[in-house]
Design a protein around this motif. Sequence first.
Motif, PDB file in Angstrom:
ATOM      1  N   SER A   1     -22.176  92.931   1.319  1.00  0.00           N
ATOM      2  CA  SER A   1     -22.622  92.788  -0.043  1.00  0.00           C
ATOM      3  C   SER A   1     -21.491  93.690  -0.771  1.00  0.00           C
TER       4      SER A   1
ATOM      5  N   PHE B   1     -19.706  84.184  -3.907  1.00  0.00           N
ATOM      6  CA  PHE B   1     -19.322  84.923  -5.007  1.00  0.00           C
ATOM      7  C   PHE B   1     -19.791  84.630  -6.499  1.00  0.00           C
TER       8      PHE B   1
ATOM      9  N   SER C   1     -21.043  89.713  -4.531  1.00  0.00           N
ATOM     10  CA  SER C   1     -20.835  88.800  -3.393  1.00  0.00           C
ATOM     11  C   SER C   1     -21.274  89.200  -2.113  1.00  0.00           C
TER      12      SER C   1
ATOM     13  N   THR D   1     -12.003  89.819   1.474  1.00  0.00           N
ATOM     14  CA  THR D   1     -12.294  88.827   0.310  1.00  0.00           C
ATOM     15  C   THR D   1     -11.096  88.638  -0.510  1.00  0.00           C
TER      16      THR D   1
ATOM     17  N   VAL E   1     -20.727  88.504   2.138  1.00  0.00           N
ATOM     18  CA  VAL E   1     -19.664  88.229   2.909  1.00  0.00           C
ATOM     19  C   VAL E   1     -20.310  88.283   4.426  1.00  0.00           C
TER      20      VAL E   1
ATOM     21  N   ARG F   1     -17.145  79.679  -3.311  1.00  0.00           N
ATOM     22  CA  ARG F   1     -17.350  80.217  -2.138  1.00  0.00           C
ATOM     23  C   ARG F   1     -16.151  80.309  -1.483  1.00  0.00           C
TER      24      ARG F   1
ATOM     25  N   GLU G   1     -17.991  83.464   2.064  1.00  0.00           N
ATOM     26  CA  GLU G   1     -18.442  84.610   1.048  1.00  0.00           C
ATOM     27  C   GLU G   1     -18.790  83.635  -0.208  1.00  0.00           C
TER      28      GLU G   1
END
Length: 190
Positions: free
Chosen positions: A56, A28, A41, A111, A43, A16, A26
């Motif tokens: 996503s 992940f 992921s 991200t 977010v 994360r 996030e």
Amino acid sequence: MSFRDVALLAEPRSLRWRPVEGIGLEHFTLRGTPAGIRAESVVIGERGGGEPYGVSYAIDCDPGFAVTALTIATTDGRRVFLERRDGIWRDVFGEHLPAFDDCVDIDLAGTPFTNTLPIRRESWQPGQSREFAMLYIPFDSFVPRLDRQVYTCLEPRLFRYQAADRSFEAELPVDDDGLVLDYPSLFERI
């Protein structure tokens, strides 16, 4: 310099990140697939004006971390699907997107994972710099555009990221999988 072979992960790897400023998170997951690598992921965060968002994404890559497909979906119903085959990007309707033909990598706002793509895809020696054409997707409009970025290997697990126009730069420490540990002023791993 080499990284661990993520394609051979027996178990998915989850981690994360959170934004340095504002509210968000996030979650992940990176895993090997029969075709290569998949990053998935979710977010949640807020844009500059404090407007909340939920996104996503799934990014499919070949074993060498070259992107083959991308799906982004928002909680407000927007969706983007792009696919790269034989060096050509296509949209959900199969239409060729020639503006992105020079792009192997993508960059998603929101991200730090997408910084991993050129870092993992290339072989690096300390002191080497490379400029990349990126298919960039901002998390406000979700309209893809071309962006140029420069990466420099400072140490085996430390890279400098720069916008090609020099408007932004950051030093990015990465782990043994090439995943960003901290992204100064933007994200931190938790």
